[in-house]
Design an enzyme around this catalytic site. Structure first.
Site, PDB file in Angstrom:
ATOM      1  N   GLU A   1       6.059 -14.277 -10.436  1.00 43.78           N
ATOM      2  CA  GLU A   1       4.615 -14.045 -10.401  1.00 43.78           C
ATOM      3  C   GLU A   1       4.052 -13.914 -11.810  1.00 43.78           C
ATOM      4  OE1 GLU A   1       6.205 -12.861  -6.418  1.00 43.78           O
ATOM      5  OE2 GLU A   1       6.809 -12.444  -8.485  1.00 43.78           O
TER       6      GLU A   1
ATOM      7  N   ARG B   1       0.836  -1.196   0.000  1.00 40.55           N
ATOM      8  CA  ARG B   1       0.000   0.000   0.000  1.00 40.55           C
ATOM      9  C   ARG B   1       0.875   1.252   0.000  1.00 40.55           C
ATOM     10  NH1 ARG B   1      -2.155  -0.172   6.269  1.00 40.55           N
ATOM     11  NH2 ARG B   1      -0.516   1.150   7.156  1.00 40.55           N
TER      12      ARG B   1
ATOM     13  N   ASP C   1      -6.633  -0.864   9.280  1.00 39.10           N
ATOM     14  CA  ASP C   1      -6.049  -2.044   8.651  1.00 39.10           C
ATOM     15  C   ASP C   1      -6.967  -3.251   8.773  1.00 39.10           C
ATOM     16  OD1 ASP C   1      -4.000  -3.865   7.572  1.00 39.10           O
ATOM     17  OD2 ASP C   1      -2.651  -2.195   8.023  1.00 39.10           O
TER      18      ASP C   1
END
Length: 498
Positions: free
Chosen positions: A243, A182, A292
């Site tokens: 990935e 983030r 969060d």
């Protein structure tokens, strides 16, 4: 292993699929990214509602896509499967890649052909004139304020980019690292890169500083990539597999990438928006607080500042966003779906494992329940330590409950019954101190360092107890079958209300 392999070329393909299935709603009203969109998405997610495309977010001409992975089924669809249960096959694939085995003979080799074919999709394909570079912004044209970046909670420090696919490469590695980190917006071209010290991006940055002291570290951030690439970044991919390569396996087609303008990093060619820039040595800023996934605001801590020096985007881009809060939230939903991926990976290493469950109420990973076929004294403890050590995803799991295979690991009534009847606290609790803990876990006495506890709620074997162990009460199978046959005719619930 064969898979459906939905080949979404980009996020827009996936949006079209979801809309066709009634899994996405367009919101025409002007809604504020400051708090309001969070409240709308939160209510929708808690009702297992659709993905939401806000076409006119207040203060921006760029649409905002929220709640994209708000149900486990949408996660499965994004991974090319039609159901959550089918994600076990993704786990089987990952397990075979993590610890490949040579064919045991010609028949086994032929059975493995589908897997070998899928491996052909692993290498990314570099393309030119990529959609993500249809528009290029530099200098004074760079302004994050043009995007509807959410401020999610009243106590947040400011707008937060919540689905950034961060691409980095260390000086000693050929492959790139993709991670979701983030980013707090602190200026028109500056964000704070919040990554924990053990994450791939942070390790790449550390190695870069050691190998090239004083040099800026190139970073790219893709927003709104195709679902396979996004989900590949949050899946336990083996260290030997990129990935991008895993995304190609999910998609059934090679991942298309394109070189950045400012560096040799490769970004998803179909991404909606790409931020290119650098981390400059010594430039940090205090990040947070932000609400969060724990349901609390996190502590303020310093992280590197990301300076954006180029933005590329598609024509009429879509901004993809989410929020985190007390479960259920989108990370918790992702956890429920990815739970199915973890099971075959654990079973490959520990065949005695029957099921593995991460309850969403446990903040995605902080509590795990494992059912197993116990074979000897101390076996439950071996599995317990295996969970903590085998996959890095579980290094922060504070509570591990181990039960026998006659207990449904996903049924709290079963689990609590086993804990209260098969455990002696002094014998069956395993407490470990001074272990790595999520720094967001303010319950630990020291940030990033705390304790873990394992619960052995299994039957005890000789050597674990000196007493005769209890026999569970079960009805005779023939009696159950007989009552099944006559049950409806008894009329016990006939005419009952409610």
């Amino acid at each position: 292993m064969s898979r459906n392999g939905a080949k979404y070329r980009d996020l827009r393909d996936f949006i079209a699929r979801l809309e066709a299935e009634g899994e996405l709603r367009r919101i025409g009203a002007s809604v504020d990214p400051n708090l309001e969109i969070t409240e709308i998405c939160d209510r929708t997610l808690k009702s297992e509602g659709p993905a939401l495309l806000f076409e006119h977010p207040k203060g921006s001409a760029v649409p905002l896509l929220g709640n994209l992975f708000g149900t486990p089924r949408r996660v499965a669809l994004g991974m090319g499967e039609v159901s959550v249960g089918a994600l076990r096959q993704v786990g089987v694939l990952l397990a075979s890649l993590k610890e490949p085995e040579p064919p045991k003979g010609m028949r086994d080799a032929f059975e493995k052909v589908p897997l070998y074919r899928q491996v052909l999709h692993m290498a990314p394909k570099e393309v030119r004139n990529a959609p993500c570079q249809q528009e290029v912004l530099r200098g004074s044209d760079i302004d994050l304020g043009r995007y509807p970046i959410q401020t999610c909670w009243p106590g947040d420090a400011g707008p937060l980019i919540t689905w950034p696919l961060v691409i980095t490469r260390g000086p000693y590695k050929a492959r790139q690292n993709l991670g979701i980190y983030r980013q707090q917006v602190i200026g028109r071209n500056k964000t704070i890169m919040r990554w924990l010290a053990h994450r791939g991006g942070a390790l790449d940055f550390r190695d870069w500083q050691e190998a090239r002291p004083g040099e800026p570290f190139p970073v790219a951030v893709a927003l709104g990539a195709d679902p396979a690439t996004m989900l590949g970044a949050v899946t336990p991919v083996p260290d030997t597999l990129s990935e991008y390569g895993f995304a190609g396996l999910l998609r059934g087609a090679r991942t298309e990438v394109t070189p950045c303008i400012l560096s040799d990093l490769q970004v998803p060619a179909s991404a909606e928006i790409v931020l290119e820039g650098f981390l400059y040595p010594g430039e940090t800023a205090p990040e947070g607080p932000f609400g969060d996934h724990t349901g609390y605001y996190n502590e303020v801590e310093s992280f590197p500042v990301f300076t954006i020096e180029c933005i590329t985007q598609r024509h009429s881009p879509i901004y993809h966003s989410t929020y985190t809060g007390r479960p259920p939230d989108e990370p918790a939903v992702l956890g429920v779906a990815l739970n199915e991926v973890f099971v075959p990976i654990l079973q490959k290493q520990f065949p005695e494992v029957v099921d593995f469950y991460l309850p969403p109420e446990g903040c995605s990973y902080r509590l795990a329940v494992v059912s197993m076929k116990k074979q000897y004294a101390g076996h439950a403890k071996r599995v317990m330590f295996g969970v903590w050590s085998f996959l890095r995803q579980f290094m922060y799991t504070k509570f591990v409950i181990v039960v026998d295979d006659d207990v449904d690991a996903r049924n709290w009534k079963d689990v609590v019954w086993a804990m209260t009847t098969r455990m002696d606290p002094a014998r069956d609790l395993t407490l470990i101190e001074n272990t790595p803990i999520d720094y967001l876990d303010f319950a630990s006495p020291v940030s990033g360092l705390g304790s873990k506890v394992g619960f052995d709620a299994t039957h005890k074997w000789p050597g674990e107890t000196n007493r005769e162990w209890g026999r569970p009460i079960t009805m005779d199978a023939a009696v159950r079958r007989r009552v099944d046959e006559i049950w409806d005719s008894l009329g016990i619930f006939a005419g009952s209300r409610g």
